[in-house]
Design an enzyme around this catalytic site. Structure first.
Site, PDB file in Angstrom:
ATOM      1  N   SER A 195     104.017   6.613 -21.153  1.00 25.64           N
ATOM      2  CA  SER A 195     103.654   7.546 -20.085  1.00 25.64           C
ATOM      3  C   SER A 195     103.878   6.906 -18.709  1.00 25.64           C
ATOM      4  O   SER A 195     103.999   5.684 -18.594  1.00 25.64           O
ATOM      5  CB  SER A 195     102.193   7.938 -20.242  1.00 25.64           C
ATOM      6  OG  SER A 195     101.404   6.775 -20.150  1.00 25.64           O
ATOM      7  N   GLY A 227     111.453   7.312 -14.893  1.00 25.67           N
ATOM      8  CA  GLY A 227     111.960   6.068 -15.452  1.00 25.67           C
ATOM      9  C   GLY A 227     112.949   5.312 -14.611  1.00 25.67           C
ATOM     10  O   GLY A 227     113.404   5.774 -13.555  1.00 25.67           O
ATOM     11  N   CYS A 244     109.418  13.607 -24.960  1.00 27.00           N
ATOM     12  CA  CYS A 244     109.350  13.312 -23.528  1.00 27.00           C
ATOM     13  C   CYS A 244     110.243  14.222 -22.695  1.00 27.00           C
ATOM     14  O   CYS A 244     109.919  14.587 -21.580  1.00 27.00           O
ATOM     15  CB  CYS A 244     109.744  11.867 -23.301  1.00 27.00           C
ATOM     16  SG  CYS A 244     111.293  11.465 -24.104  1.00 27.00           S
ATOM     17  N   GLU A 271     118.745   4.116 -21.724  1.00 26.93           N
ATOM     18  CA  GLU A 271     118.939   3.703 -23.112  1.00 26.93           C
ATOM     19  C   GLU A 271     120.195   4.400 -23.629  1.00 26.93           C
ATOM     20  O   GLU A 271     120.707   5.339 -23.032  1.00 26.93           O
ATOM     21  CB  GLU A 271     117.714   4.081 -23.951  1.00 26.93           C
ATOM     22  CG  GLU A 271     116.482   3.334 -23.466  1.00 26.93           C
ATOM     23  CD  GLU A 271     115.368   3.211 -24.475  1.00 26.93           C
ATOM     24  OE1 GLU A 271     114.775   4.243 -24.806  1.00 26.93           O
ATOM     25  OE2 GLU A 271     115.094   2.070 -24.921  1.00 26.93           O
ATOM     26  N   GLU A 324     111.208   4.127 -19.890  1.00 24.93           N
ATOM     27  CA  GLU A 324     111.492   5.487 -20.386  1.00 24.93           C
ATOM     28  C   GLU A 324     110.160   6.219 -20.421  1.00 24.93           C
ATOM     29  O   GLU A 324     109.350   5.997 -21.318  1.00 24.93           O
ATOM     30  CB  GLU A 324     112.097   5.418 -21.790  1.00 24.93           C
ATOM     31  CG  GLU A 324     113.487   4.848 -21.853  1.00 24.93           C
ATOM     32  CD  GLU A 324     114.516   5.745 -21.203  1.00 24.93           C
ATOM     33  OE1 GLU A 324     114.205   6.894 -20.838  1.00 24.93           O
ATOM     34  OE2 GLU A 324     115.655   5.275 -21.045  1.00 24.93           O
ATOM     35  N   ASN A 373     105.912   9.100 -30.697  1.00 24.82           N
ATOM     36  CA  ASN A 373     106.544  10.344 -31.147  1.00 24.82           C
ATOM     37  C   ASN A 373     107.791  10.116 -32.007  1.00 24.82           C
ATOM     38  O   ASN A 373     108.074  10.888 -32.906  1.00 24.82           O
ATOM     39  CB  ASN A 373     106.839  11.258 -29.959  1.00 24.82           C
ATOM     40  CG  ASN A 373     107.656  10.577 -28.896  1.00 24.82           C
ATOM     41  OD1 ASN A 373     107.798   9.354 -28.889  1.00 24.82           O
ATOM     42  ND2 ASN A 373     108.190  11.360 -27.988  1.00 24.82           N
ATOM     43  N   THR A 409     101.220   4.187 -17.729  1.00 21.56           N
ATOM     44  CA  THR A 409     101.479   2.905 -18.403  1.00 21.56           C
ATOM     45  C   THR A 409     102.722   2.252 -17.803  1.00 21.56           C
ATOM     46  O   THR A 409     102.749   1.032 -17.583  1.00 21.56           O
ATOM     47  CB  THR A 409     101.671   3.121 -19.924  1.00 21.56           C
ATOM     48  OG1 THR A 409     100.515   3.767 -20.431  1.00 21.56           O
ATOM     49  CG2 THR A 409     101.884   1.811 -20.659  1.00 21.56           C
TER      50      THR A 409
HETATM   51  P1  NAD Z   1     101.334   5.398 -23.635  1.00 23.85           P
HETATM   52  O1  NAD Z   1     101.827   5.153 -22.267  1.00 23.85           O
HETATM   53  O2  NAD Z   1      99.903   5.671 -23.839  1.00 23.85           O
HETATM   54  O3  NAD Z   1     101.664   4.150 -24.573  1.00 23.85           O
HETATM   55  C1  NAD Z   1     102.983   3.688 -24.756  1.00 23.85           C
HETATM   56  C2  NAD Z   1     102.938   2.262 -25.265  1.00 23.85           C
HETATM   57  O4  NAD Z   1     102.467   1.402 -24.232  1.00 23.85           O
HETATM   58  C3  NAD Z   1     102.003   2.035 -26.460  1.00 23.85           C
HETATM   59  O5  NAD Z   1     102.628   1.152 -27.347  1.00 23.85           O
HETATM   60  C4  NAD Z   1     100.790   1.393 -25.816  1.00 23.85           C
HETATM   61  O6  NAD Z   1     100.058   0.558 -26.688  1.00 23.85           O
HETATM   62  C5  NAD Z   1     101.433   0.576 -24.718  1.00 23.85           C
HETATM   63  N1  NAD Z   1     100.553   0.261 -23.599  1.00 23.85           N
HETATM   64  C6  NAD Z   1      99.487   0.954 -23.129  1.00 23.85           C
HETATM   65  N2  NAD Z   1      98.953   0.335 -22.053  1.00 23.85           N
HETATM   66  C7  NAD Z   1      99.701  -0.773 -21.823  1.00 23.85           C
HETATM   67  C8  NAD Z   1      99.666  -1.813 -20.849  1.00 23.85           C
HETATM   68  N3  NAD Z   1      98.742  -1.826 -19.884  1.00 23.85           N
HETATM   69  N4  NAD Z   1     100.599  -2.778 -20.904  1.00 23.85           N
HETATM   70  C9  NAD Z   1     101.558  -2.767 -21.857  1.00 23.85           C
HETATM   71  N5  NAD Z   1     101.632  -1.815 -22.815  1.00 23.85           N
HETATM   72  C10 NAD Z   1     100.716  -0.823 -22.802  1.00 23.85           C
HETATM   73  O7  NAD Z   1     102.269   6.550 -24.196  1.00 23.85           O
HETATM   74  P2  NAD Z   1     102.110   7.351 -25.576  1.00 23.85           P
HETATM   75  O8  NAD Z   1     100.913   8.227 -25.432  1.00 23.85           O
HETATM   76  O9  NAD Z   1     102.219   6.420 -26.723  1.00 23.85           O
HETATM   77  O10 NAD Z   1     103.433   8.234 -25.575  1.00 23.85           O
HETATM   78  C11 NAD Z   1     103.516   9.427 -24.893  1.00 23.85           C
HETATM   79  C12 NAD Z   1     104.204   9.230 -23.570  1.00 23.85           C
HETATM   80  O11 NAD Z   1     105.457   8.587 -23.752  1.00 23.85           O
HETATM   81  C13 NAD Z   1     104.516  10.540 -22.891  1.00 23.85           C
HETATM   82  O12 NAD Z   1     104.283  10.443 -21.514  1.00 23.85           O
HETATM   83  C14 NAD Z   1     106.005  10.709 -23.159  1.00 23.85           C
HETATM   84  O13 NAD Z   1     106.666  11.540 -22.250  1.00 23.85           O
HETATM   85  C15 NAD Z   1     106.482   9.313 -23.102  1.00 23.85           C
HETATM   86  N6  NAD Z   1     107.745   9.172 -23.826  1.00 23.85           N
HETATM   87  C16 NAD Z   1     108.893   8.911 -23.129  1.00 23.85           C
HETATM   88  C17 NAD Z   1     110.114   8.816 -23.774  1.00 23.85           C
HETATM   89  C18 NAD Z   1     111.380   8.546 -23.024  1.00 23.85           C
HETATM   90  O14 NAD Z   1     112.341   8.089 -23.631  1.00 23.85           O
HETATM   91  N7  NAD Z   1     111.477   8.809 -21.734  1.00 23.85           N
HETATM   92  C19 NAD Z   1     110.164   8.966 -25.162  1.00 23.85           C
HETATM   93  C20 NAD Z   1     108.984   9.224 -25.848  1.00 23.85           C
HETATM   94  C21 NAD Z   1     107.771   9.310 -25.173  1.00 23.85           C
END
Ligand code: NAD
Length: 487
Positions: free
Chosen positions: A228, A457, A283, A461, A249, A152, A231
């Site tokens: 997420s 989390g 998020c 950060e 995060e 995002n 993950t």
């Molecule tokens: P996601 O969890 O699908 O992927 C995040 C990252 O993790 C990607 O780079 C992905 O390739 C990697 N990943 C996936 N599986 C993995 C594994 N088994 N081991 C290591 N890395 C792995 O999340 P997304 O769909 O890209 O983003 C959306 C999510 O992120 C939402 O839940 C959102 O709330 C969260 N988010 C949190 C923040 C925050 O600062 N708290 C900010 C932005 C987004």
């Protein structure tokens, strides 16, 4: 439209590729067209990146903090000078409207680099008086840090992780989301142009398996994930099983609480910002909007009126206020949740559809959507949707709304709108959320810590807190007399 980078990865100050890696097509979310083709990192690429970081880090950590800061500061200036082209790249990668990316992406990464550039020289340990002998503490770099990003805020996430890591004397291997791989490569070039020695900021592309390979690599000391909750659990367990430091995060389902005495237009503005900015893919979004009974109907009427004026369309048009979702699967997920909301008996006040936009028929657009009559146990009130879908819930009393707001596994953020400031502070004190706002929503300046409670989390950060999470503490006892030994 093309946005093909020179190669997939950036390692040791150079673009590199390994075409044996799984294909990563980069899709412009507004049209569905492929704008670049990259490769996921092979085991060889992962090794090269970690080795480059490991080799470069010790000399970097030995520099004076002010010297490291100077390079970050230069990088911040370069980011600002290139803000327009970086914003366009971010818009192509994410589909977010250019009016957002111009102010919220490379620009916020620049703010972050500038902050840590200055802060690092003042981030020192303590002197402890022991009545003769004394002790001091020292913050030291961890070594090789891995950053894994969500899609995002790609360049912002890369900046939020790399700036404190590098300022503290670490090296970083960054893996962007496979959905938005482009701007981290641009950031790597900016760092090199600013004079960052080769090997200190490396970018490898890949899917989850590459993230997992990095998170379990024995030469990696810390892992910072934005993603997420599912993950996060996987990555944290990998970090735990290898005894690595970790910052998580993760997602949220945050509450915005609007009391009867709130300024109506500001509360609506905050709720709209906290649900529709970046097409709802934020998020910390306040997707459960609790409105007190006395204000509820007026709030909904005006909210619907204002939501209907949101201009949705071509992300590169400066007048566009809302672009598409990032990809087809996110689009399917969000439209499924809208169907679930209707089936659960919530009232669809506005939106809910897929707009047909000439020239953008292949894009992943969805209308800004407001549900009212939402109850606490509906799925749209419990699960993170990550799209422009607002749930409005009504409440009577302060105690009731606090209990309902906290009744979630998440704890990333919360907001309170009221003119009664003692009440605002009283309520905020009870909310189980790491990042809170009073009479505004979703502002995340680098000066304040950002992160979540509960499943949202671990670690923080931004701010000096981030430097703590990218360092380890050494305590040094200094004897000024003789050793009192019984032997
Ligand atoms: P996601 O969890 O699908 O992927 C995040 C990252 O993790 C990607 O780079 C992905 O390739 C990697 N990943 C996936 N599986 C993995 C594994 N088994 N081991 C290591 N890395 C792995 O999340 P997304 O769909 O890209 O983003 C959306 C999510 O992120 C939402 O839940 C959102 O709330 C969260 N988010 C949190 C923040 C925050 O600062 N708290 C900010 C932005 C987004």
């Amino acid at each position: 439209m093309r946005a093909q980078p020179k190669a997939s990865h950036y390692i040791n100050g150079r673009f590199v590729d390994d075409e044996r890696g799984t294909a990563i097509p980069v899709i412009y979310p507004a049209t569905g067209e492929v704008i670049a083709s990259l490769h996921s990192a092979t085991a060889n690429i992962v090794e090269l990146a970690v080795e480059a970081a490991r080799a470069a880090q010790p000399a970097w950590a030995r520099l004076k903090p002010v010297e490291r800061g100077r390079i970050l500061r230069r990088a911040a200036d370069i980011l600002r000078a290139h803000n327009e082209e970086l914003s366009r790249l971010e818009t192509l990668d994410t589909g977010k409207p250019i009016q957002e990316t111009l102010v919220a992406d490379a620009a916020s990464a620049a703010d972050c680099l500038e902050y840590f550039a200055g802060a690092i020289a003042a981030f020192n340990g303590e002197y402890v008086d022991l009545g003769g002998p004394f002790a001091y503490t020292k913050r030291q770099a961890l070594g090789v840090c891995v950053g894994i990003g969500a899609w995002n805020y790609p360049i912002q996430v890369a900046g939020w992780k790399s700036a404190p890591a590098l300022a503290m004397g670490n090296a970083m291997v960054f893996k962007p989301s496979e959905n938005t791989p482009l701007s981290a490569l641009a950031l790597a070039e900016v760092y090199s142009e600013a004079g960052l020695p080769d090997g200190l900021f490396n970018v490898v592309q890949g899917y989850g398996d590459v993230g997992a390979a990095l998170a379990s690599h024995e030469a990696v000391d810390k892992i910072s994930l934005t993603g997420s909750v599912p993950t996060g659990k996987k990555v944290l367990s990998l970090a735990g099983s290898h005894m690595k430091h970790a910052t998580m995060e993760l997602g949220g389902k945050s509450p915005i609480i609007v009391f009867d005495d709130a300024d109506l237009e500001n509360a609506i503005g905050g709720a709209m910002l906290g649900n529709f900015y970046s097409t709802g893919q934020v998020c910390s979004n306040g997707t459960r909007v609790f409105v007190q009974k006395g204000l509820h109907d007026r709030f909904v009427e005006r909210l619907v009126e204002r939501t209907k004026t949101i201009r949705i369309g071509d992300p590169l048009d400066p007048d566009t206020q809302m672009g598409p979702l990032v990809n087809k699967s996110q689009h399917d997920k969000v439209t499924d949740y809208i169907a679930v909301g209707k089936a659960e008996g919530a009232t669809l006040q506005t939106g809910g559809g897929v707009p047909s936009l000439q020239g953008f028929e292949g894009g992943f657009f969805v209308e800004p959507t407001v549900f009212t009559g939402v109850t606490d146990n509906m799925r749209i009130a419990r699960e993170e949707i990550f799209g422009p879908v607002m749930s409005v819930l009504s409440f009577d009393s302060e105690d009731e709304v606090i209990a309902r707001a906290n009744d979630t596994e998440f704890g990333l953020a919360a907001g309170v709108f009221t003119k009664d400031l003692p009440r605002a502070h009283r309520v905020i004190a009870e909310l189980q959320a790491g990042t809170c706002w009073i009479n505004t929503y979703n502002l995340t300046p680098v000066e304040i810590p950002f992160g979540g409670f509960k499943q949202s989390g671990i670690g923080r950060e931004n701010s000096l807190a981030a430097l703590q999470h990218y360092s380890q503490l050494k305590s040094v006892y200094v004897e000024t007399g003789d050793v009192a030994s019984p032997y």
